[in-house]
Design an enzyme around this catalytic site. Structure first.
Site: not given
Length: 212
Positions: A19, A111, A139, A144
């Site tokens: 991410d 996702k 991150v 996550c």
């Protein structure tokens, strides 16, 4: 106690970049995570090493449909997501931050939940590549990244969690006191190192890679 990884075979290892999107990393972003910017030099160096040694590099991007049909409880938990201010698939904010953008043929797993494994084909991709060890970067540390590490361990992968290539943000006081990002990060690393992964620095990780 805890998982320990002494040697790393680059051909059987994947770097998971979690991410590192504009909506988290860019200055003033809706979900700005300043620690995510601070890890950029380390992550950039790690990615160059991974590509040089033949490791797989796989990215994740947390995204949602513009109509909000895949939000689930995120629509209640995170107002900026519910309002469509961030993480909308196809918008610039959902793209990977340019400084650590994927190279051609490096997959980006889209996702809709914290975990990179939930409702995605990540496990199929890793097994098709013969991956046995997954290194977690990106991150946020406690959400996550933590979720990816846990699910990877559940699925039988050895997990290296890179302490200086992951990061998070400050938590506001919701009745338990304000928690600075550094403390969230430290405590999450301590928990993971006992229960889930081998927590190490990027430099330590690179030293453990078998070359030649």
């Amino acid at each position: 106690m805890g998982m320990r990884i002494e040697q790393i075979d680059p051909k059987k290892t994947a770097i998971l970049v979690v991410d590192m999107q504009n909506d988290f990393i860019a200055q003033g972003a809706p979900l700005e995570t300043p620690m995510g910017r601070r890890i950029l030099p380390t992550l950039h160096r790690l990615l160059a090493f991974a590509r040089e040694t033949g490791m797989s590099v796989i990215y994740t991007a947390h995204v949602h449909r513009e109509d909000g049909s895949d939000l689930g409880m995120f629509g209640e938990i995170y107002p900026p997501i519910a309002e469509g201010a961030c993480l909308i698939d196809g918008r610039p904010g959902a793209e990977i931050y340019p400084e650590v953008a994927p190279q051609p043929r490096e997959p980006v797993i889209k996702k809709h939940r914290y975990s990179a494994f939930f409702g995605t084909d990540l496990d199929i991709i890793l097994r098709s590549k013969g991956i046995e060890t997954v290194a977690i970067t990106g991150v946020t540390t406690e959400n996550c990244c933590h979720s990816a590490a846990r699910d990877a361990m559940y699925l039988g992968y050895r997990v290296a969690f890179l302490s200086d290539a992951t990061g998070t943000y400050d938590y506001p006081d919701t009745g338990f006191g304000q928690v600075p990002a550094e403390e969230v990060h430290r405590v999450t690393l301590a928990l993971l190192n006992v229960s889930t992964a081998h927590v190490m620095t990027a430099e330590d990780f690179m030293h453990r890679v078998q070359r030649g």
